[in-house]
Design a protein around this motif. Structure first.
Motif, short mmCIF file in Angstrom:
data_model
loop_
_atom_site.label_atom_id
_atom_site.label_comp_id
_atom_site.label_asym_id
_atom_site.label_seq_id
_atom_site.Cartn_x
_atom_site.Cartn_y
_atom_site.Cartn_z
N UNK A 90 39.38 9.54 -44.91
CA UNK A 90 39.36 9.12 -43.52
C UNK A 90 39.01 10.22 -42.56
N UNK A 114 33.01 3.59 -48.03
CA UNK A 114 32.73 2.20 -48.38
C UNK A 114 33.39 1.84 -49.70
N UNK A 117 36.96 1.09 -49.19
CA UNK A 117 37.17 -0.24 -48.63
C UNK A 117 36.94 -1.32 -49.69
N UNK A 184 30.05 2.93 -40.10
CA UNK A 184 31.28 3.04 -40.88
C UNK A 184 32.06 4.27 -40.49
N UNK A 186 32.56 5.56 -37.82
CA UNK A 186 33.43 5.34 -36.70
C UNK A 186 34.64 4.51 -37.08
N UNK A 187 34.38 3.50 -37.91
CA UNK A 187 35.45 2.57 -38.21
C UNK A 187 36.48 3.13 -39.18
N UNK A 188 36.00 3.95 -40.08
CA UNK A 188 36.91 4.40 -41.13
C UNK A 188 37.26 5.87 -40.94
N UNK A 189 37.41 6.27 -39.73
CA UNK A 189 37.78 7.67 -39.54
C UNK A 189 38.97 7.75 -38.64
N UNK A 190 39.78 8.72 -38.94
CA UNK A 190 40.93 8.95 -38.08
C UNK A 190 40.70 10.27 -37.38
N UNK B 414 36.05 9.52 -31.04
CA UNK B 414 35.66 9.43 -32.44
C UNK B 414 34.16 9.60 -32.58
N UNK B 415 33.41 9.04 -31.64
CA UNK B 415 31.97 9.32 -31.68
C UNK B 415 31.67 10.19 -30.49
N UNK B 498 39.03 -5.62 -41.82
CA UNK B 498 39.75 -4.98 -42.92
C UNK B 498 39.88 -3.49 -42.66
N UNK B 499 38.80 -2.90 -42.20
CA UNK B 499 38.84 -1.47 -41.98
C UNK B 499 39.81 -1.10 -40.87
N UNK B 500 39.85 -1.93 -39.88
CA UNK B 500 40.80 -1.65 -38.81
C UNK B 500 42.22 -1.66 -39.33
N UNK B 502 43.09 -1.14 -42.31
CA UNK B 502 43.26 0.01 -43.20
C UNK B 502 43.57 1.26 -42.40
N UNK B 503 42.77 1.45 -41.39
CA UNK B 503 42.99 2.67 -40.61
C UNK B 503 44.35 2.63 -39.94
N UNK B 506 46.81 3.57 -42.54
CA UNK B 506 46.78 4.99 -42.88
C UNK B 506 47.40 5.81 -41.76
N UNK B 507 47.15 5.37 -40.58
CA UNK B 507 47.76 6.10 -39.47
C UNK B 507 49.28 6.03 -39.54
N UNK B 516 44.75 2.16 -32.35
CA UNK B 516 44.91 0.98 -33.21
C UNK B 516 46.33 0.46 -33.18
#
Lengths: 194, 809
Positions: A90, A114, A117, A184, A186-190, B414-415, B498-500, B502-503, B506-507, B516
């Protein structure tokens, strides 16, 4: 600094770990502290109950799958190395990392994210997301709000959209392809794991 | 030649109209200017027939009279608005223009022309641009428009960034420009030493308000990455509020001779009060509005009115309390939208959107138009040095500001924004309506008011024309990041969700939370409490399912549209089916009127899906749907293929039926369709309203039941008598059929789907139909007197349900 270094030294293989995962020492220490906090009995490894004790995670619709992702098949415990390696998925992607040709792909590459996931869907690890597996995930995520038929229709459509080789299941390649336009990273990063 | 004529005629017409209006206006002004100068009997030559006589006793009866003063004000307003609208129409005649030149430029140009005409006639423009008129009448629609169509999700995800740029950015700009200008003023050569620091700051605050109109249109045209879009959009919206606050602040301060430090702190405190107060008010009004719409089930006509009234009320009360009215109305619109759109009928929803767009667009047009007119007709005070430096500083400070601010905020995003993004943001800082109005409403006590007005106008024109026109080519040149939102697929939606999760998980694991977590918490709170109170029938619907429905319906529409020949998909499917069944009946079973009905139905239903998944909308038009051709093709082929291959297990056929929630009919078609809905209580037990055919009988057998379409009748009612359908069910069948095939191809095997009672989820459609009691069973189609023994499969049999009394919501 002294205390930091000593903590670092207590962790076995910390150099290798940092290199593989790309975490900075500060992160490793923070994660180590967290690991120790979760490991209430001080055994040095975590078992599913420890994860289950995290209240918020228990309420997460796919909480159990996430927990399951930490435990490789057959193993009952998670040690610190595995813990960190999974979390490394992540990390936000390093844009400026020079591309070394022969080094293995970093854990937080897009492809590995990916794959992580994908694993959450594919519980029986056959490399494909079957319709049932998809349904289970959908049910977990949406269960309260929708009817069973709707879930099924959504699942049907999902498979139909993604399934290119008509085998009624989504393989990893198809999964990847369906997400090719999505960011991805962006979505899968903390963020705070950078 | 004919074509040329057609293209040119609007222009010529436009020009004629402009001239006429100006002349007319000019002439009319004469009338008005001398009402009391002459005796009432002496009207100007426009009323020729009236005989004037100094002796009031003998007046002859006038055959024609002209009483202009009576209608003057509404008449003039109407003419101006009409003129502006013609201008807008005229622009779009020639497509290329609006691509390269933003509309705001064109409007200003037309305004300039009209201004020129009026100036040459030595007329003054209507003195409408008073502070009150602007702030109370012209600004609210614009802001409401922006607020209502702002995509909420990206906004909240980027809320920190947006606020940061809006608040801190504007402050930076104002103070920077103000101080630099003050420094310039000290230089004797420019001769403007009399401008105090406060006045400079005031001026600076006016010109740091950025305006989104032209920028957003360009951004959308090139499908820019939505992060940039939302930052610019949000920044513009919120910095209006900040600018107005600053303006009032500096205005107040400018009047003072000496500024004490205590005052400054008070002012800063006031700033927070104003901002937060605006937000709180907005939320409050939003909730009240949503609550009100809960009860408007029987009075659909006034629903749009309620929305407008509440927003406007929020604005006015905020003005009353001197807190940020812009924030209030924006937040009100944002809050309201979410809940209200679930409560009101589809028509009201469309009406609301249309009217908001209309008013917003009119307001904006008028403002730019006036800008053009006023540019020519006011007296300007020109000072080369001051004005040029203003321009320079404005550009400079904006660029610097963006640079510095981005560096500070990037680590928190994040970006992160790269340099191209920053360039976009900086270059996209056009000034517009708000600056103009603020400049105009400067109090006369400011000595250099005219200079300020001139300066503002120069900046606006410069940015709008030069930056506006070059923005698009530049953005294309530097190849800025594009969006990937145009491909909406179920897959991406599900996987993202799903990814949301997941994150978020994890958080939790790491013990640190970011947005989130809060979002999750809020959504739970929302579902549990707020929705219950504010929404009439609480049917929490997942956005995934909403997207799914939308996509399915689009595909259905397209299949119908695309089938070659005059036969739409349904009949051809049916005919294939019949072939298979060895029926040798004729092909076209579906009457063409049925087809048109279906078509109509489908198109009506298209709009019934709440557009929760549309992210951003064009500034100048309403949202459009995007179609997924590939899916369509695949559906299409799988459909045909499956029909040929044929096993009509149709396991999911029955399911599919209910998923066409939208079979709400237009009034021309039938009767009540069961507005069955899924009611969820908070603890998660699902009560479904299921209409059993055994309970009711369908109301009538329509003559159109010449639809011998045999349903893929997989459902056998336990105790139903198979009733014939009426049109409604015909339509249902039509839909089902088009998806039947796709289902069939997918389910190669029977799975036990019929485990529990299927509940359907019909959209609420028009609640008018609720009153129609006849809750026809959606399964009614199943009944066809002929039985289908070949589909008697044990698994297909519907299990025994307990009939529940369908409740009315």
């Amino acid at each position: 600094m002294g205390s930091t270094n000593s903590t670092l030294l207590k962790i076995p293989n910390v150099e290798v770990l940092m290199q593989e995962t790309g975490f900075s020492p500060a992160h490793i220490i923070r994660l180590h502290d967290r690991f120790k906090a979760l490991d209430k009995e001080g055994r040095g490894h975590l078992c599913p109950q420890d994860f289950g004790a995290i209240k918020e995670l228990a309420m997460n619709p796919i909480g159990d799958r996430i927990i399951g992702a930490f435990f490789s098949p057959g193993k009952e415990t998670v040690d610190f190395d595995t813990f960190v390696k999974i979390l490394a998925h992540f990390r936000p992607v390093d844009k400026d990392r020079p591309k070394e040709l022969n080094s293995p792909e970093p854990i937080n590459s897009r492809s590995n994210k990916l794959r992580f996931a994908f694993q959450l869907y594919d519980q029986d690890k056959d490399g494909k997301i079957s319709r049932d597996e998809l349904l289970q995930v959908l049910r977990a995520m949406l269960g309260m709000q929708v009817t069973e038929e709707q879930l099924e229709s959504v699942a049907d459509r999902t498979i139909q959209e993604a399934d290119l080789d008509r085998d009624d299941a989504i393989s990893f390649e198809e999964f990847r392809k369906s997400l090719e336009k999505i960011n991805i990273d962006n979505l899968m990063s903390i963020r705070f794991l950078r | 030649m004919v074509l040329n004529f057609n293209q040119r005629s609007p222009f010529t017409f436009l020009m004629c109209l402009i001239c006429t209006v100006s002349l007319g206006y000019g002439a009319n002004v004469n009338v008005i200017l001398e009402p009391t100068a002459t005796s009432p009997s002496k009207l100007p030559p426009l009323s020729p027939m009236e005989e004037t006589d100094p002796d009031p006793v003998e007046t002859t009866q006038a055959v024609f009279t002209l009483d202009y003063p009576r209608i003057q004000i509404p008449f003039e307003i109407t003419l101006w608005v009409l003129l502006a609208s013609f201008a807008k129409i005229g622009f779009h005649v020639y497509h290329k223009i609006t691509v390269w030149v933003p509309e705001s430029c064109l409007l200003i140009s037309i305004g300039l022309i009209v201004g020129g005409i009026m100036h040459s006639l030595h007329e003054k423009p209507p003195a409408v641009l008073t502070s009150n008129v602007f702030f109370l009448y012209m600004l609210p629609p614009i802001v409401l428009d922006s607020g209502y169509f702002m995509p909420t999700r990206p906004l909240f995800e980027n809320f920190g960034t947006v606020l940061w740029f809006a608040v801190v950015g504007t402050l930076w700009n104002s103070i920077g420009i103000g101080i630099s200008l003050f420094a310039i003023c000290q230089i004797e050569a420019f001769g403007v030493q009399d401008i105090t620091l406060q006045e400079n700051l005031l001026f600076a605050s006016i010109i740091s308000a950025v305006e989104p109109v032209a920028v957003l249109t360009v951004f959308e045209d090139i499908s820019i990455h939505e992060q940039l879009y939302i930052v610019v959009f949000g920044e513009c919206l919120f910095n209006d509020a900040v600018t107005v606050v600053l303006y009032n602040l500096f205005n107040h301060v400018a009047a003072l001779e000496v500024v004490e430090a205590g005052e400054v702190f008070l002012d800063i405190g006031r700033f927070f009060v104003v901002g937060l107060g605006g937000m709180i008010f907005g939320v409050l009004f939003g909730f009240v509005a949503a609550f009100t719409t809960r009860f408007t089930g029987k009075v659909r006509e006034i629903e749009p009115l309620i929305i407008f009234l509440y927003s406007y009320l929020a604005y006015l009360i905020a003005e009353l309390l001197a807190i940020s009215s812009i924030m209030a109305i924006v937040i009100c619109a944002l809050t309201m939208k979410y809940y209200v759109e679930e409560n009101v009928s589809q028509r009201s929803c469309t009406t609301i959107r249309h009217v908001i767009k209309m008013f917003g667009s009119v307001s904006e047009t008028l403002i730019f138009f006036f800008l053009g007119v006023v540019t020519i007709t006011t007296e300007h005070q020109w000072n080369w040095g001051y004005i040029l430096f203003t321009l320079l500083f404005a550009l400079l400070w904006r660029g610097l500001g963006i640079l510095v601010l981005t560096q500070i905020i990037n680590p928190f995003r994040t970006i992160p924004f790269n340099f191209k993004d920053q360039f976009c943001l900086a270059y996209g800082g056009l000034r517009g309506a708000v600056s103009f109005a603020l400049a105009f409403t400067l109090p006369d006590s400011i000595g250099c008011k005219k200079l300020f007005i001139t300066g503002t106008i120069v900046i606006i024109i410069f940015t709008v024309f030069i930056q506006g026109i070059t923005l698009r080519p530049l953005l294309k040149l530097i190849n800025v990041r594009k969006t990937n939102r145009n491909q909406e697929t179920i897959n991406s939606e599900i996987h993202k969700r799903l990814m949301e999760h997941t994150v978020a998980g994890i958080e939790d694991l790491c013990g640190q939370w970011s947005h989130y977590y809060w979002k999750d918490k809020f959504m739970k709170f929302n579902n549990r409490i707020i929705r219950k109170i504010l929404i009439r029938d609480n049917r929490p619907e997942s956005s995934i399912v909403a997207l799914y429905k939308k996509l399915e319906l689009q595909n259905a529409m397209e299949i119908l549209d695309q089938m070659p020949g005059d036969i739409s998909a349904a009949p051809s499917l049916i005919s294939l089916h019949k072939e298979r069944k060895n029926a040798s009946k004729s092909r076209k079973k579906l009457l063409s009127s049925d087809v048109t009905n279906m078509h109509e139905l489908l198109s009506k239903n298209m709009y019934k899906i709440r557009q929760r998944t549309v992210s951003y909308t064009n500034k100048h038009s309403l949202p459009n749907d995007i179609t997924a051709r590939e899916i369509l093709m695949r559906r299409h082929t799988s459909l045909r293929r499956s029909l040929r291959a044929g096993s009509f297990h149709g396991t999911n056929a029955s399911k599919m039926s209910h998923n066409y929630f939208s079979l709400p009919m237009g009034r021309s078609l039938n009767t009540g369709f069961p507005p069955g809905r899924l009611v969820h209580t908070g603890d998660g037990d699902t009560e479904s309203e299921i209409d059993y055919p055994s309970i009711r009988r369908p109301r009538r057998v329509s003559s159109k039941a010449a639809m011998p379409l045999r349903p893929l009748n997989t459902l056998k009612e336990v105790a139903s008598s198979v009733d014939t359908v009426d049109e409604q069910n015909e339509e249902q069948r039509g839909y089902r059929r088009s998806h039947l095939g796709s289902n069939v191809s997918r389910s190669g095997h029977l799975t036990s789907h019929l485990h529990h009672g299927s509940s359907r989820n019909y959209s609420e459609g028009d609640h008018d139909f609720e009153e129609q009691q006849s809750r026809l069973s959606p399964h009614a189609w199943v009944q066809e007197p002929q039985d289908n023994s070949d589909v008697q499969h044990p698994l297909m049999r519907r299990p025994h349900w307990l009939p529940q009394t369908p409740h009315d919501k």
